[in-house]
Scaffold this motif. Structure first.
Motif, PDB file in Angstrom:
ATOM      1  N   GLY A 218      10.870  16.921  14.267  1.00  0.00           N
ATOM      2  CA  GLY A 218       9.406  16.797  14.898  1.00  0.00           C
ATOM      3  C   GLY A 218       9.206  16.302  16.090  1.00  0.00           C
ATOM      4  N   SER A 219       8.301  15.358  16.516  1.00  0.00           N
ATOM      5  CA  SER A 219       7.934  14.871  17.675  1.00  0.00           C
ATOM      6  C   SER A 219       9.076  14.014  18.485  1.00  0.00           C
ATOM      7  CB  SER A 219       6.606  14.457  17.852  1.00  0.00           C
ATOM      8  OG  SER A 219       5.758  15.238  17.442  1.00  0.00           O
ATOM      9  N   GLY A 220       9.848  13.473  17.710  1.00  0.00           N
ATOM     10  CA  GLY A 220      10.816  12.562  18.016  1.00  0.00           C
ATOM     11  C   GLY A 220      12.154  13.028  17.086  1.00  0.00           C
ATOM     12  N   TRP A 221      13.107  12.510  17.787  1.00  0.00           N
ATOM     13  CA  TRP A 221      14.707  12.981  16.959  1.00  0.00           C
ATOM     14  C   TRP A 221      14.585  12.162  15.639  1.00  0.00           C
ATOM     15  CZ3 TRP A 221      18.755  15.675  18.439  1.00  0.00           C
ATOM     16  CH2 TRP A 221      19.968  15.684  17.553  1.00  0.00           C
ATOM     17  N   GLY A 222      14.858  13.180  14.630  1.00  0.00           N
ATOM     18  CA  GLY A 222      14.980  12.702  13.246  1.00  0.00           C
ATOM     19  C   GLY A 222      13.668  12.493  12.667  1.00  0.00           C
ATOM     20  N   GLU A 223      12.608  12.812  13.193  1.00  0.00           N
ATOM     21  CA  GLU A 223      11.137  12.744  12.655  1.00  0.00           C
ATOM     22  C   GLU A 223      11.102  14.204  12.067  1.00  0.00           C
ATOM     23  OE1 GLU A 223       8.149  11.829  14.986  1.00  0.00           O
ATOM     24  OE2 GLU A 223       8.922   9.951  15.718  1.00  0.00           O
ATOM     25  N   PRO A 224      10.225  14.143  10.788  1.00  0.00           N
ATOM     26  CA  PRO A 224       9.968  15.333   9.878  1.00  0.00           C
ATOM     27  C   PRO A 224       8.915  16.180  10.539  1.00  0.00           C
ATOM     28  CG  PRO A 224       9.057  13.436   8.777  1.00  0.00           C
ATOM     29  CD  PRO A 224       9.763  12.901   9.950  1.00  0.00           C
ATOM     30  N   LEU A 225       8.971  17.554  10.453  1.00  0.00           N
ATOM     31  CA  LEU A 225       8.205  18.274  10.948  1.00  0.00           C
ATOM     32  C   LEU A 225       6.747  18.025  10.413  1.00  0.00           C
ATOM     33  CD1 LEU A 225      10.015  21.703  10.952  1.00  0.00           C
ATOM     34  CD2 LEU A 225       9.392  20.522  12.983  1.00  0.00           C
ATOM     35  N   ALA A 226       5.704  17.893  11.254  1.00  0.00           N
ATOM     36  CA  ALA A 226       4.243  17.624  10.806  1.00  0.00           C
ATOM     37  C   ALA A 226       3.588  19.013  10.355  1.00  0.00           C
ATOM     38  CB  ALA A 226       3.195  17.106  11.923  1.00  0.00           C
ATOM     39  N   ASP A 227       4.254  20.114  10.770  1.00  0.00           N
ATOM     40  CA  ASP A 227       3.690  21.451  10.300  1.00  0.00           C
ATOM     41  C   ASP A 227       4.279  21.868   8.892  1.00  0.00           C
ATOM     42  OD1 ASP A 227       3.024  24.008   9.844  1.00  0.00           O
ATOM     43  OD2 ASP A 227       2.852  24.331  12.041  1.00  0.00           O
ATOM     44  N   GLU A 228       3.826  21.702   7.845  1.00  0.00           N
ATOM     45  CA  GLU A 228       4.431  22.113   6.618  1.00  0.00           C
ATOM     46  C   GLU A 228       4.659  23.393   6.407  1.00  0.00           C
ATOM     47  OE1 GLU A 228       6.351  21.545   3.064  1.00  0.00           O
ATOM     48  OE2 GLU A 228       5.833  19.870   4.509  1.00  0.00           O
ATOM     49  N   ALA A 229       3.792  24.321   7.147  1.00  0.00           N
ATOM     50  CA  ALA A 229       3.903  25.653   6.978  1.00  0.00           C
ATOM     51  C   ALA A 229       5.270  26.216   7.849  1.00  0.00           C
ATOM     52  CB  ALA A 229       2.753  26.309   7.484  1.00  0.00           C
ATOM     53  N   LEU A 230       5.541  25.577   8.823  1.00  0.00           N
ATOM     54  CA  LEU A 230       6.560  25.918   9.739  1.00  0.00           C
ATOM     55  C   LEU A 230       7.912  25.451   8.829  1.00  0.00           C
ATOM     56  CD1 LEU A 230       8.404  26.584  12.258  1.00  0.00           C
ATOM     57  CD2 LEU A 230       7.929  24.380  13.211  1.00  0.00           C
ATOM     58  N   HIS A 231       7.899  24.272   8.231  1.00  0.00           N
ATOM     59  CA  HIS A 231       9.034  23.798   7.256  1.00  0.00           C
ATOM     60  C   HIS A 231       9.213  24.829   6.164  1.00  0.00           C
ATOM     61  CE1 HIS A 231      11.784  21.201   5.287  1.00  0.00           C
ATOM     62  NE2 HIS A 231      11.024  21.411   4.140  1.00  0.00           N
TER      63      HIS A 231
END
Length: 240
Positions: A218-231
């Motif tokens: 996501g926006s920082g190293w190790g952070e999950p993606l905020a966009d669930e659709a992208l996941h």
């Protein structure tokens, strides 16, 4: 009435998009499948033109291309490879060492053409737009030229193998390069008997492709993606 502008206006037709993605996914580092058939000059010229159209920071275009068809030069380069490969093999023992020694890691003498793509580290002058903070951008730009050529070669049915087990100082001497010119990529080019379904190192069990979903943050190293659709889309790509 003029057509309304939309997000798909500049996309390639589907067949062309599929061709591009096919070249990306079927590109291989070729070592053992070269045929002796020569590459027609017009085809090689197209590949070099594709490489020359790579992006470069500050439009510096730091690359040059040495088309090496001299057997004497290739034999000298092959000698460098043999010495460096013997050194590299010392890092592995046991089953890993046996696997390494079985790997075919170059096609210097088997391929009809060797190509060295160099990087002129002084091209563009002392101050190149966009290079002030990251001086290595000339090397990065030249790598993009290599990739352009590699994908174009796959589309033409031509295999490319990057020989990275070389002493670059010795290679520069053999090729007579000026002091500021770095031999970035020594490539073997030629038509092939086949393109392997898997990369050679994956097929041999040396190393496998990492899961893409584990490499996207996501926006920082190790952070999950905020966009669930992208996941979900990444998971779908992995299953396809």
């Amino acid at each position: 009435m003029a057509e309304e502008s939309g997000r798909g206006d500049h996309a390639f037709p589907q067949a062309q998009r599929e061709g591009l993605y096919r070249a990306i996914h079927e590109r291989r580092d070729v070592r053992a499948q070269f045929l002796p058939d020569p590459i027609p000059p017009e085809v090689l010229a197209r590949l070099l033109e594709a490489a020359h159209h790579a992006p470069s920071v500050g439009f510096m275009q730091p690359w040059d291309f040495l088309v090496i068809d001299s057997l004497a030069v290739r034999e000298r380069v092959h000698g460098i490879f043999q010495r460096e490969n013997a050194k590299a093999a010392e890092h592995y023992s046991g089953d890993r060492g046996e696997t390494y020694r079985r790997l075919k890691l170059e096609g210097i003498l088997e391929s009809p053409i060797n190509l060295c793509i160099t990087c002129d580290r002084a091209r563009g002058g002392e101050h190149v737009l966009g290079r002030n903070s990251i001086v290595e951008t000339d090397l990065f730009s030249t790598c993009l030229a290599v990739q352009n050529l590699w994908l174009a070669a796959r589309a033409e049915g031509i295999g490319v193998g990057w020989v990275s087990i070389l002493d670059q100082d010795e290679l520069a001497e053999v090729l007579g390069l000026p002091e500021q010119v770095y031999p970035l990529a020594y490539l073997c080019l030629g038509y092939v008997s086949e393109f392997l379904e898997q990369p050679e190192l994956a097929r041999s069990g040396w190393r496998q492709r990492l899961p893409l979903a584990e490499l996207v943050h996501g926006s920082g190293w190790g952070e999950p993606l905020a966009d669930e659709a992208l996941h979900e889309a990444l998971a779908e790509v992995a299953r396809s």
